[in-house]
Design an enzyme around this catalytic site. Structure first.
Site, short mmCIF file in Angstrom:
data_model
loop_
_atom_site.label_atom_id
_atom_site.label_comp_id
_atom_site.label_asym_id
_atom_site.label_seq_id
_atom_site.Cartn_x
_atom_site.Cartn_y
_atom_site.Cartn_z
N ASP A 19 0.94 -1.31 0.23
CA ASP A 19 -0.13 -0.46 0.03
C ASP A 19 0.91 1.08 -0.47
OD1 ASP A 19 -2.41 2.02 0.35
OD2 ASP A 19 -3.17 -0.14 0.95
N TYR A 61 -13.68 6.93 -13.27
CA TYR A 61 -13.85 5.59 -11.64
C TYR A 61 -14.54 4.37 -13.02
CZ TYR A 61 -13.97 2.04 -8.04
OH TYR A 61 -14.23 0.62 -7.76
#
Length: 449
Positions: A243, A355
């Site tokens: 991450d 998106y």
């Protein structure tokens, strides 16, 4: 945040009120746990059409004896009077419109007895290019199964599996006929003609099918990514959790919890693939692209930086890292690539042109890449979550959040573990015949196909 409405409907006043007003009545879903690894009850096998695969499927492991789900036939005496936990209808031999009457005849009396939270799995055949009658009948099964999934209620699901070889279907059927598939309904899964990596699938501990395999999960600090990492670790994988640096504390907590390794990295960095390669000196068996961001705004009000930042993380980085790891041989033969799409990429969503474009792009990646790496035994698939209860959806305004939860056949939101279980099924060594698939984990959302 818990689903207070679901809890309300389980109380006597709540049941009375929702029935009087005609409101949804979601049934609590029973998900997998070590204490309840199987559905509660027998599996009833049914047949429609001229040929049956059920006996070969039993030989391939559909008896599910390891999961405690006995396989019975309608004529096997007292067992048939028990409430079935699942129905499997072999409709692979249905080859004409008139033959569809046998589908009705088999399931019409059986669905009434299916227990709450039960499963219906219809087995179909690939559509024949040279027989439009067979193709019409088999395509009809798709509309039938999707509609049945919307009718069943009480947490029950219905899915269609198209297959050519029984032995290749065992991992898929075990998944669909278990608590692990609680939030998956109305889906069509295509099974290729052969099971890849069958030798490794047959050996080892069934409870830890990923033992000895290495997995990389991006976006693993929290939410769906953390659930995926935990589930793969539960199944025996050594997990590298990745991450961005700002999420380092949560990332390390996830990695420590599952006995994995943390790697802080921005996947859009120019050296991202090189750093991942360096962190995986022994190669990679399972690559899970989960990292993603949103920067919502209507197109007319969306500046270029909001557009490009979403496309860079959600799609461009996925393409670039996948290409680099495949080219370098980091993803080995028999590997698994699973990417996270979204129902927004299938149905679209207001304020999310960026998106939705990125998540639709993931679908294109899967469909194009899967056949080109099949000769190496590598599978490429995607999960497409619907409304999943995460920190992000908890921040959605109340009425929008409630609409998202109720606009599916199960009338509730999913959990991160639902996406994780689907990912683990794709990653299973016995799922080598499942590739090029986009599986919606959405409770059969009313949006999209």
């Amino acid at each position: 945040m818990g689903d207070r409405y679901l809890h309300l409907t389980r109380t006597a006043p709540g049941r009375f009120l929702t029935r009087r007003l005609g409101l949804p009545q979601p049934h609590p879903l029973r998900r997998w746990s070590a204490d309840t690894p199987a559905l509660d009850g027998p599996l009833l096998r049914l047949t429609a059409g001229s040929s049956a695969l059920l006996e070969p499927l039993s030989d391939a492991g559909l008896s599910l004896t390891d999961a405690g789900l006995p396989l019975i036939a309608p004529d096997e005496g007292p067992a048939e009077r028990r409430t079935p936990a699942a129905l499997v209808l072999d409709a692979t031999g249905v080859s004409s419109a008139t033959g569809l009457a046998e589908v009705h005849a088999a399931l019409h009396p059986a669905v009434r007895s299916l227990g709450a939270g039960g499963r219906v799995v219809v087995l179909g055949s690939p559509l024949a290019a040279d027989d439009h009658h067979q193709a019409a009948a088999q395509q009809a099964l798709e509309g039938f199964t999707r509609s049945l999934g919307k009718e069943l209620g009480s947490g029950r699901t219905a899915n269609l599996v198209r297959l050519t070889a029984p032995a290749a279907a065992a991992s898929t059927l075990r998944f669909l006929l278990s608590p692990k598939s609680a939030y998956i309904s109305g889906q069509v899964i295509e099974i290729a003609g052969r099971a890849v990596d069958g030798e490794r699938a047959a050996g080892g501990d069934p409870a830890r099918p990923l033992a000895g395999r290495t997995a990389l999960v991006t976006g693993a600090a929290r939410g769906i990514g953390a659930a995926v990492a935990e589930t793969l670790a539960r199944d025996g994988a050594d997990v590298l959790c990745l991450d961005v640096p700002p999420a380092e504390a949560e990332l390390r907590a996830t990695a420590d919890r599952i006995g994995g390794t943390a790697l802080t990295l921005d996947i859009t960095a120019a050296d991202a693939a090189d750093r991942i390669t360096a962190a995986l000196p022994d190669g990679l068996d399972i690559l899970v692209h989960n990292a993603g961001i949103t920067r919502d705004r209507r197109l007319a009000n969306m500046p270029a930086d909001r557009w490009s930042s979403v496309l860079d993380v959600n799609l461009t980085a996925v393409l670039d890292i996948t290409d680099a790891l495949l080219k370098a041989g980091v993803v080995g033969d028999g590997g698994r690539i699973v990417a996270t799409s979204s129902i927004a990429g299938i149905a679209g969503n207001t304020g999310q042109t960026n998106y939705a474009a990125s998540k639709a792009g993931i679908i294109g990646l899967v469909r194009s890449l899967a056949p080109r790496v099949a000769d190496r035994g590598i599978t490429v698939n995607a999960v497409a979550p619907g409304f999943i209860e995460t920190r992000m959806t908890a921040a959605v305004p109340l009425f929008v959040r409630e609409a998202g939860r109720r606009m599916n056949s199960l009338a509730q939101g999913g959990l991160p573990v639902d996406v994780a279980e689907a990912t683990a099924w794709f990653a299973h060594p016995g799922s080598g015949a499942v590739t090029g698939q986009v599986l919606r984990v959405c409770g059969q959302s009313l949006l999209g196909a």
